[in-house]
Design an enzyme around this catalytic site. Sequence first.
Site, PDB file in Angstrom:
ATOM      1  CD  GLU A  43       0.483  -0.896  -2.628  1.00 29.64           C
ATOM      2  OE1 GLU A  43       0.161  -1.458  -3.687  1.00 29.64           O
ATOM      3  OE2 GLU A  43       1.447  -1.249  -1.934  1.00 29.64           O
ATOM      4  CG  ASP A  95       5.108  13.529  -4.127  1.00 33.91           C
ATOM      5  OD1 ASP A  95       4.502  13.240  -3.069  1.00 33.91           O
ATOM      6  OD2 ASP A  95       6.302  13.852  -4.163  1.00 33.91           O
ATOM      7  CG  ASP A 117      10.664   5.338   0.766  1.00 33.80           C
ATOM      8  OD1 ASP A 117      10.959   4.138   0.591  1.00 33.80           O
ATOM      9  OD2 ASP A 117      10.404   6.106  -0.177  1.00 33.80           O
ATOM     10  CD  GLU A 192       6.948  -5.753  -6.004  1.00 34.13           C
ATOM     11  OE1 GLU A 192       6.690  -4.697  -5.382  1.00 34.13           O
ATOM     12  OE2 GLU A 192       6.359  -6.083  -7.044  1.00 34.13           O
TER      13      GLU A 192
HETATM   14  N1  SAM Z   1       4.974  -0.941  -1.477  1.00 31.60           N
HETATM   15  C1  SAM Z   1       6.074  -1.619  -2.156  1.00 31.60           C
HETATM   16  C2  SAM Z   1       6.444  -2.872  -1.422  1.00 31.60           C
HETATM   17  O1  SAM Z   1       6.000  -3.044  -0.275  1.00 31.60           O
HETATM   18  O2  SAM Z   1       7.138  -3.719  -1.988  1.00 31.60           O
HETATM   19  C3  SAM Z   1       7.286  -0.687  -2.323  1.00 31.60           C
HETATM   20  C4  SAM Z   1       7.944  -0.210  -1.056  1.00 31.60           C
HETATM   21  S1  SAM Z   1       9.256   0.973  -1.364  1.00 31.60           S
HETATM   22  C5  SAM Z   1      10.180   0.936   0.098  1.00 31.60           C
HETATM   23  C6  SAM Z   1       8.409   2.513  -1.189  1.00 31.60           C
HETATM   24  C7  SAM Z   1       7.789   3.012  -2.483  1.00 31.60           C
HETATM   25  O3  SAM Z   1       7.040   4.185  -2.220  1.00 31.60           O
HETATM   26  C8  SAM Z   1       8.829   3.389  -3.536  1.00 31.60           C
HETATM   27  O4  SAM Z   1       8.487   2.772  -4.758  1.00 31.60           O
HETATM   28  C9  SAM Z   1       8.729   4.905  -3.606  1.00 31.60           C
HETATM   29  O5  SAM Z   1       9.059   5.417  -4.879  1.00 31.60           O
HETATM   30  C10 SAM Z   1       7.275   5.134  -3.242  1.00 31.60           C
HETATM   31  N2  SAM Z   1       7.030   6.464  -2.659  1.00 31.60           N
HETATM   32  C11 SAM Z   1       7.732   7.055  -1.686  1.00 31.60           C
HETATM   33  N3  SAM Z   1       7.238   8.271  -1.405  1.00 31.60           N
HETATM   34  C12 SAM Z   1       6.175   8.449  -2.225  1.00 31.60           C
HETATM   35  C13 SAM Z   1       5.259   9.509  -2.421  1.00 31.60           C
HETATM   36  N4  SAM Z   1       5.348  10.644  -1.724  1.00 31.60           N
HETATM   37  N5  SAM Z   1       4.295   9.362  -3.353  1.00 31.60           N
HETATM   38  C14 SAM Z   1       4.198   8.208  -4.075  1.00 31.60           C
HETATM   39  N6  SAM Z   1       5.057   7.165  -3.939  1.00 31.60           N
HETATM   40  C15 SAM Z   1       6.033   7.283  -3.031  1.00 31.60           C
END
Ligand code: SAM
Length: 214
Positions: A43, A95, A117, A192
């Site tokens: 994920e 990342d 995002d 979440e």
């Molecule tokens: N998947 C979770 C949920 O559905 O509850 C969290 C959604 S949150 C809007 C998006 C998550 O993706 C954040 O925790 C952010 O830090 C992570 N994220 C965004 N860009 C990323 C990247 N390039 N690599 C890894 N994680 C990333």
Amino acid sequence: MRLKNVPGAGEAIEKSEYAVTEPELHRGHWQEWFPQKAPLHIEIGMGKGSFLTGMAGKHPDINYIGIEKYSSVLLRAVQKQEVLQLPNLCLVRMDAQFVEDCFAPGEVEKIYLNFSDPWPKDRHADRRLTSGRFLSRYDKILQAGGLLEFKTDNMDLFDFSLEEIEEHGWKILFCTKDLHHSPRAQDNVMTEYEEKFSARGQAIAMLTAQRVER
Ligand code: SAM
């Protein structure tokens, strides 16, 4: 996601036996990290880990890796896993732009993207985790016939993602704009963000796409 800097998060993650801090060292050898050999599902952008801890508990025959960019967020997933101690769940702070450095070609069977995002400005479209730029990275690490599953409440992002996925030659196997009233609702493990948005009455969209051998 609102980010609070959690002092000591990086150190706490480094100490955990369930977290990996140098994922590039495991490239091509992830199976050796787990006690049993099993298909590898990842994920990307796992947040605080509700979805992946739920999935790992429900499917002990799959090895899961959760990837999250920020230590302060990943720490919450690490704390959950310290309690649950699921043998088939590994947590990685990295990342997603570096996935090809951390997974060998064909090493992954399935990728989950949940509530990624949206990056609403056109000039940031390449940063969306479902953009063509990211799809070509996923294409490299997924095995033949490998799957990509994406959930979101954001219908603009969903439409964008559908277009990108089709344009890049992937096959859409399943698509709904109302997951919770679809045949896939029964097996669905909520994230979440999904809990929060669906409690407000917002519909959740989901698609499953298959990598096509080129
Ligand atoms: N998947 C979770 C949920 O559905 O509850 C969290 C959604 S949150 C809007 C998006 C998550 O993706 C954040 O925790 C952010 O830090 C992570 N994220 C965004 N860009 C990323 C990247 N390039 N690599 C890894 N994680 C990333």
